[in-house]
Design a protein around this motif. Structure first.
Motif, PDB file in Angstrom:
ATOM      1  N   VAL A  96       0.863  -1.336   0.036  1.00  0.00           N
ATOM      2  CA  VAL A  96       0.017  -0.008   0.048  1.00  0.00           C
ATOM      3  C   VAL A  96       0.910   1.355  -0.077  1.00  0.00           C
ATOM      4  O   VAL A  96       0.886   2.170   0.943  1.00  0.00           O
ATOM      5  N   SER A  97       1.779   1.383  -1.075  1.00  0.00           N
ATOM      6  CA  SER A  97       2.728   2.627  -0.848  1.00  0.00           C
ATOM      7  C   SER A  97       1.874   3.831  -1.758  1.00  0.00           C
ATOM      8  O   SER A  97       0.905   3.405  -2.414  1.00  0.00           O
ATOM      9  N   THR A  98       2.301   5.032  -1.768  1.00  0.00           N
ATOM     10  CA  THR A  98       1.668   6.089  -2.394  1.00  0.00           C
ATOM     11  C   THR A  98       1.503   5.817  -3.621  1.00  0.00           C
ATOM     12  O   THR A  98       0.441   6.386  -4.523  1.00  0.00           O
ATOM     13  N   GLY A  99       2.630   5.546  -4.466  1.00  0.00           N
ATOM     14  CA  GLY A  99       2.434   5.471  -5.837  1.00  0.00           C
ATOM     15  C   GLY A  99       1.248   4.306  -6.233  1.00  0.00           C
ATOM     16  O   GLY A  99       0.682   4.530  -7.106  1.00  0.00           O
ATOM     17  N   THR A 100       1.252   3.129  -5.572  1.00  0.00           N
ATOM     18  CA  THR A 100       0.166   2.137  -5.742  1.00  0.00           C
ATOM     19  C   THR A 100      -1.231   2.632  -5.534  1.00  0.00           C
ATOM     20  O   THR A 100      -2.144   2.841  -6.305  1.00  0.00           O
ATOM     21  N   ALA A 101      -1.382   3.282  -4.536  1.00  0.00           N
ATOM     22  CA  ALA A 101      -2.482   3.956  -4.211  1.00  0.00           C
ATOM     23  C   ALA A 101      -3.022   5.012  -5.203  1.00  0.00           C
ATOM     24  O   ALA A 101      -4.068   5.097  -5.722  1.00  0.00           O
ATOM     25  N   SER A 102      -1.986   5.881  -5.836  1.00  0.00           N
ATOM     26  CA  SER A 102      -2.465   6.790  -6.920  1.00  0.00           C
ATOM     27  C   SER A 102      -3.021   6.065  -8.016  1.00  0.00           C
ATOM     28  O   SER A 102      -3.914   6.454  -8.637  1.00  0.00           O
TER      29      SER A 102
END
Lengths: 318, 318
Positions: free
Chosen positions: A1-7
């Motif tokens: 659940v990293s920021t990139g993935t969330a984006s």
DNA sequence: ATGAAAGCGCTAACAT
DNA sequence: ATGTTAGCGCTTTCAT
């Protein structure tokens, strides 16, 4: 659940396992998370904001226009930054700079007259659409009410009612609208092989002028059976004078106004038949064109929007 | 000439050799450089933008208000994001969320009535000022025209003219303004030891009601020497009826309206003396309060703005 | 399929 | 007195 993935999950892009996307979406929902338009703007250069520049104080005409534009833009999640230059060129320049600095995606320029105004398109790096008040550069896109067609509507209505001796009372001679509405009226009279009775009258937009014009008509061309006025205020003034002289409306003389301004047409005795410029539609059309231009599909030229006719007792007995 | 140094030079902060500051300023001028409000907003959390939320379609009253607010805000380099919720609570909620997402620094909430509306302050993390339409929470800051004082102005004017038999024609009974303006009138009559003649009349805001009310007055209290009307439209209607019955204005009966609505007061025969709500000032005051609140100095309570009186021929023979 | 890292334009803290 | 660096919140490569 990293920021990139969330984006990626939230934007719908990238390659993600469906389950992950679901989890992210659920979490975002729960936290009431909304991506910051500010950060997004910094990155993309797009702010999802357009500037609405009114050259001359927002008046009665600007409001429906503005609401129409807002309707269209809100759908595209675009907000409106409002700037009123108060007919002051310095102030206008200032606002343009401010809006550009704020990175608006485009401009809607409007005013309180239907006469052309100086173009500002050349100096701007973003699309511009002129609404109501057209640009003086024919290559710009200007969305305006069709005054000629509006005049035609009024004329056709009167002709259809069997009127043949029709007078015209315009606003100030220096306003294009005064002439365009007359031209439309004449176009409608042509098939019936009649022309406007007497000289077209020009004066002001206000009721006091309408009352004076009524006097003139009664004196110079008392045998008319209809009057088309370039504004509701004029029409109402004419009605008042006719009424004072016990002329029957519409029995003796039918009266048609222009603007379909609620308070005026309804308060007039009798209520006025009037041409409606559909300014709300003008605003919507202008906004849609702007959205298109922002998306890279600009158009150009004068885009007229048809007027409508609202029939009331000043032309047709109820 | 690094970015950090430039930033200090432009912002006026930090420790810089004056000559360097000059060079940077000159260069910025030459390149037409303006710091990006977007980037600045990302960093500071402040966008120098406020949301103007109108609950009910922007009307005639909102415009001067909006212009006044714009005047005050533009000075503080603050732009206005315009949102019209069209009296739709869902839409209002949507706009509030949108504006918050866009990180506006504050809200101005307005409407088309002077009756209180539900407060939204509690759910917002930024300051809110209500203008024209007050909040129903007395702890919120609401800037409103002082209807009572406006009524008093009208009454004092009529008393000063020697009128003692004064009637009142209000708008709809359900509008607070109808009652407040009457209260002000009564306050002004008190020192002269008279009261309003006959029952106060309530109806609509429009001219047609004014015309009806005129009939009622002539029938029930024909010996009056003045009428105070809660709107210019009503006043104009009253004038029309009096005129139809050859009653002299102001000789027999003086008439005072409310709103000082240009088109109405000037077109009326005779032109109307009227109370002006100074909505532009209301807008300015509201905006200034909002600026204060944003700066951490919030105020609260109902802040009334004094009305003015504009004297014309309906009360004083020219 | 996911994480890590760079960078949008700016400013504030820190290092020189 | 000036330069360097980190980070505001996000997206978009690129590496894993």
């Amino acid at each position: 659940v990293s920021t990139g993935t969330a984006s990626k999950a939230l934007s719908g892009g990238g390659q993600l396992r469906p389950s992950t996307r679901q989890r992210v979406l659920a979490a975002a929902e729960e936290l009431g998370f909304h991506p910051s338009p500010v950060a997004r703007a910094l990155l993309s250069g797009r702010t999802y904001t357009v500037g609405l520049l009114t050259s001359d104080s927002l008046g009665r005409f600007s409001i429906p226009l503005l609401l129409g534009a807002e309707d269209s833009l809100a759908t595209g999640e675009i907000a409106i930054l409002l700037c009123d230059a108060r007919a002051d060129p310095i102030r206008e320049q200032y606002y343009i700079r401010t809006l550009l600095a704020r990175q608006v995606d485009g401009f809607i320029v409007t005013g309180h007259r239907s006469d052309p105004r100086p173009s500002i398109t050349a100096s701007l790096p973003v699309p511009v659409v002129y609404a109501y008040t057209p640009s003086d550069n024919p290559d710009d896109l200007s969305v305006v009410p069709d005054d000629v067609q509006g005049g035609r509507l009024a004329g056709q209505h009167l002709i259809a009612l069997g009127r043949r001796r029709i007078a015209y009372v315009g606003g100030p001679e220096r306003y294009a609208a005064s002439h365009l509405r007359l031209r439309g009226l004449r176009q409608a009279l042509e098939p019936a092989e009649v022309d406007v009775v007497g000289d077209p009258l020009f004066g002001e937009w206000q009721e006091t002028w309408g009352r004076q014009a009524g006097q003139v008509l009664l004196r110079s061309t008392p045998d008319i059976d209809a009057v088309f006025c370039a504004s509701d205020q004029i029409a109402r003034g004419v009605c008042d004078t006719l009424r004072d002289h016990s002329v029957g409306i519409p029995d003796d003389i039918a009266v048609v106004g222009f603007d379909n301004w609620d308070e005026m047409v309804l308060a007039s005795r009798p209520p006025l038949t009037s041409v409606d410029m559909r300014l709300r539609l003008v605003g919507e059309v202008a906004a849609n064109h702007l959205l298109q231009a922002i998306a890279g599909r600009p158009q150009s030229g004068l885009q007229p929007v048809d007027c409508g006719l609202v029939v009331r007792e000043s032309s047709v007995r109820s």
